[in-house]
Enzyme design. Structure first.
Site, PDB file in Angstrom:
ATOM      1  N   TYR A  73     -15.098 -26.670  19.378  1.00 59.09           N
ATOM      2  CA  TYR A  73     -14.218 -25.610  19.888  1.00 59.09           C
ATOM      3  C   TYR A  73     -12.757 -25.949  19.601  1.00 59.09           C
ATOM      4  O   TYR A  73     -11.980 -25.086  19.193  1.00 59.09           O
ATOM      5  CB  TYR A  73     -14.413 -25.449  21.410  1.00 59.09           C
ATOM      6  CG  TYR A  73     -13.694 -24.239  21.964  1.00 59.09           C
ATOM      7  CD1 TYR A  73     -14.358 -23.016  22.092  1.00 59.09           C
ATOM      8  CD2 TYR A  73     -12.349 -24.300  22.332  1.00 59.09           C
ATOM      9  CE1 TYR A  73     -13.701 -21.898  22.577  1.00 59.09           C
ATOM     10  CE2 TYR A  73     -11.685 -23.185  22.814  1.00 59.09           C
ATOM     11  CZ  TYR A  73     -12.358 -21.986  22.941  1.00 59.09           C
ATOM     12  OH  TYR A  73     -11.706 -20.875  23.410  1.00 59.09           O
ATOM     13  N   PHE A 125       0.269  -1.456   3.400  1.00 56.22           N
ATOM     14  CA  PHE A 125      -1.155  -1.142   3.422  1.00 56.22           C
ATOM     15  C   PHE A 125      -1.423  -0.407   4.735  1.00 56.22           C
ATOM     16  O   PHE A 125      -0.655  -0.524   5.682  1.00 56.22           O
ATOM     17  CB  PHE A 125      -1.998  -2.420   3.303  1.00 56.22           C
ATOM     18  CG  PHE A 125      -3.467  -2.112   3.336  1.00 56.22           C
ATOM     19  CD1 PHE A 125      -4.047  -1.380   2.317  1.00 56.22           C
ATOM     20  CD2 PHE A 125      -4.253  -2.505   4.395  1.00 56.22           C
ATOM     21  CE1 PHE A 125      -5.397  -1.055   2.364  1.00 56.22           C
ATOM     22  CE2 PHE A 125      -5.601  -2.194   4.442  1.00 56.22           C
ATOM     23  CZ  PHE A 125      -6.175  -1.459   3.426  1.00 56.22           C
ATOM     24  N   ASP A 126      -2.515   0.328   4.830  1.00 51.16           N
ATOM     25  CA  ASP A 126      -2.708   1.208   6.001  1.00 51.16           C
ATOM     26  C   ASP A 126      -2.748   0.467   7.340  1.00 51.16           C
ATOM     27  O   ASP A 126      -2.143   0.900   8.304  1.00 51.16           O
ATOM     28  CB  ASP A 126      -3.911   2.156   5.820  1.00 51.16           C
ATOM     29  CG  ASP A 126      -5.219   1.453   5.478  1.00 51.16           C
ATOM     30  OD1 ASP A 126      -5.203   0.228   5.288  1.00 51.16           O
ATOM     31  OD2 ASP A 126      -6.251   2.142   5.407  1.00 51.16           O
ATOM     32  N   ASP A 216       3.201 -10.089   2.775  1.00 51.39           N
ATOM     33  CA  ASP A 216       1.821  -9.669   3.027  1.00 51.39           C
ATOM     34  C   ASP A 216       1.040 -10.168   1.810  1.00 51.39           C
ATOM     35  O   ASP A 216       1.116  -9.606   0.722  1.00 51.39           O
ATOM     36  CB  ASP A 216       1.754  -8.146   3.173  1.00 51.39           C
ATOM     37  CG  ASP A 216       0.331  -7.666   3.413  1.00 51.39           C
ATOM     38  OD1 ASP A 216      -0.617  -8.466   3.276  1.00 51.39           O
ATOM     39  OD2 ASP A 216       0.166  -6.472   3.726  1.00 51.39           O
ATOM     40  N   ALA A 218      -2.191 -10.878   0.761  1.00 53.42           N
ATOM     41  CA  ALA A 218      -3.624 -10.755   0.491  1.00 53.42           C
ATOM     42  C   ALA A 218      -3.997 -11.141  -0.943  1.00 53.42           C
ATOM     43  O   ALA A 218      -4.990 -11.812  -1.178  1.00 53.42           O
ATOM     44  CB  ALA A 218      -4.093  -9.335   0.786  1.00 53.42           C
ATOM     45  N   LYS A 259      -9.610 -11.456   0.312  1.00 49.52           N
ATOM     46  CA  LYS A 259      -9.388 -11.035  -1.079  1.00 49.52           C
ATOM     47  C   LYS A 259      -9.327 -12.281  -1.971  1.00 49.52           C
ATOM     48  O   LYS A 259     -10.352 -12.817  -2.350  1.00 49.52           O
ATOM     49  CB  LYS A 259      -8.096 -10.213  -1.173  1.00 49.52           C
ATOM     50  CG  LYS A 259      -8.217  -8.790  -0.642  1.00 49.52           C
ATOM     51  CD  LYS A 259      -8.020  -8.669   0.815  1.00 49.52           C
ATOM     52  CE  LYS A 259      -7.919  -7.232   1.273  1.00 49.52           C
ATOM     53  NZ  LYS A 259      -7.915  -7.140   2.735  1.00 49.52           N
ATOM     54  N   HIS A 451      -8.957   7.833   8.196  1.00 48.35           N
ATOM     55  CA  HIS A 451      -9.864   7.918   7.052  1.00 48.35           C
ATOM     56  C   HIS A 451     -11.156   7.126   7.261  1.00 48.35           C
ATOM     57  O   HIS A 451     -12.165   7.421   6.646  1.00 48.35           O
ATOM     58  CB  HIS A 451      -9.173   7.470   5.762  1.00 48.35           C
ATOM     59  CG  HIS A 451      -8.582   6.102   5.826  1.00 48.35           C
ATOM     60  ND1 HIS A 451      -7.520   5.807   6.655  1.00 48.35           N
ATOM     61  CD2 HIS A 451      -8.889   4.960   5.194  1.00 48.35           C
ATOM     62  CE1 HIS A 451      -7.215   4.531   6.514  1.00 48.35           C
ATOM     63  NE2 HIS A 451      -8.029   3.988   5.639  1.00 48.35           N
TER      64      HIS A 451
HETATM   65  N1  F0G Z   1      -2.614  -6.181   3.727  1.00 49.01           N
HETATM   66  C1  F0G Z   1      -3.082  -5.730   2.557  1.00 49.01           C
HETATM   67  C2  F0G Z   1      -2.184  -5.634   1.376  1.00 49.01           C
HETATM   68  C3  F0G Z   1      -4.423  -5.343   2.455  1.00 49.01           C
HETATM   69  O1  F0G Z   1      -4.881  -4.880   1.290  1.00 49.01           O
HETATM   70  C4  F0G Z   1      -5.259  -5.452   3.591  1.00 49.01           C
HETATM   71  C5  F0G Z   1      -6.649  -5.041   3.546  1.00 49.01           C
HETATM   72  C6  F0G Z   1      -4.716  -5.944   4.789  1.00 49.01           C
HETATM   73  C7  F0G Z   1      -3.386  -6.302   4.805  1.00 49.01           C
HETATM   74  C8  F0G Z   1      -5.546  -6.086   6.032  1.00 49.01           C
HETATM   75  O2  F0G Z   1      -6.421  -7.138   5.920  1.00 49.01           O
HETATM   76  O3  F0G Z   1      -8.687  -6.057   6.025  1.00 49.01           O
HETATM   77  O4  F0G Z   1      -8.401  -8.512   6.355  1.00 49.01           O
HETATM   78  O5  F0G Z   1      -7.666  -6.923   8.100  1.00 49.01           O
HETATM   79  N2  F0G Z   1      -7.133  -4.389   2.596  1.00 49.01           N
HETATM   80  C9  F0G Z   1      -8.515  -4.018   2.400  1.00 49.01           C
HETATM   81  C10 F0G Z   1      -8.599  -3.066   1.256  1.00 49.01           C
HETATM   82  C11 F0G Z   1      -9.245  -3.567   3.607  1.00 49.01           C
HETATM   83  O6  F0G Z   1      -9.681  -2.472   1.084  1.00 49.01           O
HETATM   84  O7  F0G Z   1      -7.645  -2.920   0.489  1.00 49.01           O
HETATM   85  P1  F0G Z   1      -7.889  -7.144   6.640  1.00 49.01           P
END
Ligand code: F0G
Length: 460
Positions: A73, A125-126, A216, A218, A259, A451
């Site tokens: 843990y 990103f969304d 950010d 990813a 990613k 979406h």
């Molecule tokens: N930032 C970026 C640029 C992303 O593409 C994503 C996720 C996130 C943050 C959030 O990360 O999913 O681990 O919570 N993108 C995925 C996509 C879901 O399909 O582009 P997460």
């Protein structure tokens, strides 16, 4: 001339069976899914290009790491292995694991912004946009204008528009700008890279106005590969050296490790040297994610991530990876199908507005093409356009997105050249009968990130 496919720098040891349903079955499944691809079952999809997130194939080293994961843990050895990898690659003092990217956003953004404030990004990103809004602030996109023209081939279409950034800062007042976020690669603009020069310029503006810069991160490794190919100064540097240079311009990062770190679950927060901020992050991590040394992950996940962080930097792998995008894009070039060009790092973003000019943004051309691809060949993709963007949080009006893309996101180390050919053939077939494709209307939607859950119906 066809772009040559870069052969896989690996061989396959484990397989997962996939099946193509009949046309009638697919029509029925997508209607039952209320024309929302997120409602489809994975087993009803033949080639799943919904996302490149958490869908990669782990290596034998990662699977071996899964067995070695320390499930203590507190103080698990897998945690320390991950810390060492994170510090080594990014050169940041503090690394906090969390369960995925949006968890990093939730833990961090609530500490940095609130009502009446703004965050500016080369493009949100969304979920990142959603977490800015959930923290009470407003998100402003500030990508270079080249990104708006899918046919214009420029090397760094993901860049921040630094002139506009400074204008926005002066317009709103520097004290109102809580955070500048640099998304690398720029997912919403088509997986387009950001140059080191642009990171330098953005960091200089942030410094001038005393605003913090967050990365950010990813798709940090794909971004570094593009820099190596396209930015003269870095052509002889290793991917790791380029990554260290990129991260030197930020003060902190949030990362979805699903990613470029090639794990099925995981995320990171990195803080360059602000110990006070890290102290607050630890508190929120414990509340929202779990104790500091596991951050919402199992010990085995920490172990797989520590290994994946390095595998993602391998240049042979990155050449093959970007090569897959270039191969698919090359097939579309031959057929005259437009996409965000040059092709980005994690997928082909087909210009649905160009293929379906008769469908207006409020009838969601990107979504319409995604649905057509499923009906055509069992391919799952998604809309990156007005359907995903949603409504203005203040007025409730449908926003008009800069792009109407159908994103074909390619999972890492999963599909072969033959799968990509099926995708290209399906798109070409649809483009030949494009004027018969209809738009969609939303019959139900939730208030945020609609979406994922909305129901739709075709417009007669
Ligand atoms: N930032 C970026 C640029 C992303 O593409 C994503 C996720 C996130 C943050 C959030 O990360 O999913 O681990 O919570 N993108 C995925 C996509 C879901 O399909 O582009 P997460």
């Amino acid at each position: 001339m066809t772009t040559k496919y870069v052969p896989e720098p690996f061989r396959i040891k484990m397989v997962e069976t996939i099946k193509m349903l009949s046309r009638e079955e697919r029509e029925q499944k997508i209607a039952e899914a209320k024309y929302n691809v997120f409602n489809l079952r994975g087993e009803d999809v033949y080639v799943d290009l919904l996302t490149d997130s958490g869908t990669g194939a782990m290596s034998q080293e990662q699977w071996a790491g899964i067995m070695r994961g320390d499930e203590s843990y507190a103080g698990a050895s897998s945690y320390f292995k991950l810390l060492n990898a994170g510090k080594d690659i990014f050169d940041y003092e503090y690394i906090q694991p969390v369960h995925q990217g949006r968890a990093a956003e939730k833990v961090l953004f609530g500490l940095l912004m609130g009502e009446g404030e703004f965050s500016i990004s080369n493009m949100f990103f969304d979920t990142t946009r959603a977490h800015v809004e959930l923290a009470g602030a407003r998100a402003i996109d500030c990508v270079v204008p080249e990104a708006g023209d899918p046919t214009l081939r420029a090397p760094f279409k993901g860049n921040m528009d630094v002139e506009k950034l400074e204008k926005l800062i002066l317009e709103h007042g520097a004290e109102k700008i809580a955070l500048v976020i640099m998304t690398i690669t720029n997912n919403s603009a088509g997986g387009q890279p950001v140059s080191i020069q642009n990171m330098r310029d953005t960091a200089a503006i942030c410094k001038k106005y005393g605003i913090r810069l967050c990365i950010d991160a990813a798709r940090y490794a794909e971004n570094a590969f593009f820099i190596k190919q396209r930015e003269e100064e870095f052509k002889d540097k290793s991917i790791k050296e380029i990554i260290r240079e990129m991260f030197s311009y930020g003060e902190m990062f949030t990362m979805s490790a699903k990613k470029d770190s090639i794990v099925n679950i995981g995320g990171l927060i990195g803080i360059k040297n602000d110990g006070d901020l890290y102290q607050q992050i630890k508190g929120r991590t414990i509340s929202y994610e779990g104790y500091i040394t596991y951050g919402g992950l199992a010990g085995r996940d920490l172990e797989a991530l520590a290994i994946g962080l390095y595998e993602g930097l391998d240049e042979d792998y990155l050449r093959y990876r970007i090569g897959q995008m270039e191969y698919l894009a090359g097939r579309l070039d031959e057929a005259g199908i437009t996409y965000q060009a040059p092709v980005g790092g994690h997928g082909v973003f087909v210009d649905a507005k160009a293929m379906l000019p008769h469908i207006p943004y409020y009838e969601y051309p990107g979504q319409a093409l995604a649905l057509e691809l499923y009906k055509e060949a069992g391919i799952r993709s998604c809309d990156i356009g007005s359907y995903m963007l949603g409504n203005d949080p203040d007025t409730g009006e449908q926003l008009h997105a800069k792009f109407e893309f159908t994103r074909l996101a390619i999972p890492r180390r999963v599909y072969t050249q033959a799968h990509l050919d099926i995708v290209a053939d399906a798109l070409i077939a649809i483009s030949k009968r494009a004027d018969s494709v209809k738009g969609y209307r939303i019959t139900w939607e939730p208030p945020v990130l609609r979406h994922f859950q909305a129901s739709l119906e075709p417009i007669k």
